[in-house]
Scaffold this active site. Structure first.
Site: not given
Length: 258
Positions: A44, A110, A144
């Site tokens: 990431e 995200k 994540c």
């Protein structure tokens, strides 16, 4: 047509808020990866580390990195995936890019921004799940904190591979290990997690623990060290296991909006 996918996970320390140094470092690592690899997975925010000050990064860096990824894909005939800071229409995104060896581009913003670090106040959250196909594998990439939300990853699309790119800190690494394995088992899909190592500009430590799990949650690869990790995924393993156990046939049917 091949039924396997050869992957390389680059687990490494990152230069804090320094895209130029990070691209140089990754280019050197990519140059040493064997030709047989089909897909390279980066962490990431692989050009900066997990910074909440994207204004420190020149606005041009997003486009520069995307073009760099395209060049790497073309030069080495390999696909790449990883997330970066990208500014668009005056807003910042933690945006994942997949770039195939043929030049195809897919993006994912995200969905779950990390409120504990204030990511929700700095970066715009995405609201669309991404599923794409590459070399016969149906792939779902996430970032994540998305790992903590199983509904978002639920395999309603019959994907084969779930990928998480991350900057996951040492103090909560047990959750990372446990949830990666759980995502593989509950979705009957290969699950890959790529984390970073080292210490960032805020003194958070990252212990690696990048891993590859098969559809039953058995580990194919795992490492705590700064290194490149290799694994081969087999489509026949997915098909035979799903046919034998048929757990996905009993899954709850639903759709998500927003």
């Amino acid at each position: 047509m091949s039924t396997t996918l050869n992957i390389a996970l680059i687990q490494t320390d990152l230069h804090w808020e320094d895209p130029v140094s990070n691209r140089k470092m990754f280019e050197e690592k990519i140059g040493g990866i064997p030709d047989k690899v089909d897909l390279i997975v980066l962490p990431e925010m692989f050009t900066t580390g997990f910074t909440m000050k994207p204004q420190n990064i020149d606005i041009s860096e997003g486009d520069i990195t995307v073009k760099w990824m395209q060049r790497m894909a073309q030069d080495y005939r390999v696909a790449l995936v990883g997330s970066i800071i990208f500014q668009e229409n005056g807003k910042f995104f933690n945006r994942l890019y997949f770039i195939s060896s043929e030049g195809e581009i897919e993006t994912y913003d995200k969905k779950h921004t990390f409120t504990l670090a204030g990511e929700d106040e700095v970066y715009e959250a995405g609201n669309e799940k991404l599923i794409f196909e590459y070399k016969g594998f149906k792939i779902c990439p996430m970032i994540c904190y998305d790992l903590r939300f199983p509904v978002w990853a639920r395999n309603t699309e019959d994907y084969d591979l779930l990928i998480y790119v991350a900057n996951w800190p040492k103090k909560r690494i047990n959750a990372w290990d446990t949830l990666l394995k759980a995502r593989a088992i509950e979705n009957m899909a290969y699950c890959i997690g790529v984390n970073r190592t080292g210490k960032d500009g805020l003194d958070f430590q990252y212990p690696g623990h990048s891993a590859v799990y098969d559809v039953l949650g058995e580990p194919l690869a795992f490492s705590k060290d700064e290194e490149i990790i290799y694994a081969t995924l087999d489509k026949k393993h997915i098909e035979s296991t799903r046919k034998k156990l048929r757990f996905l046939e009993d899954r709850d049917r639903f759709s998500l909006k927003g």
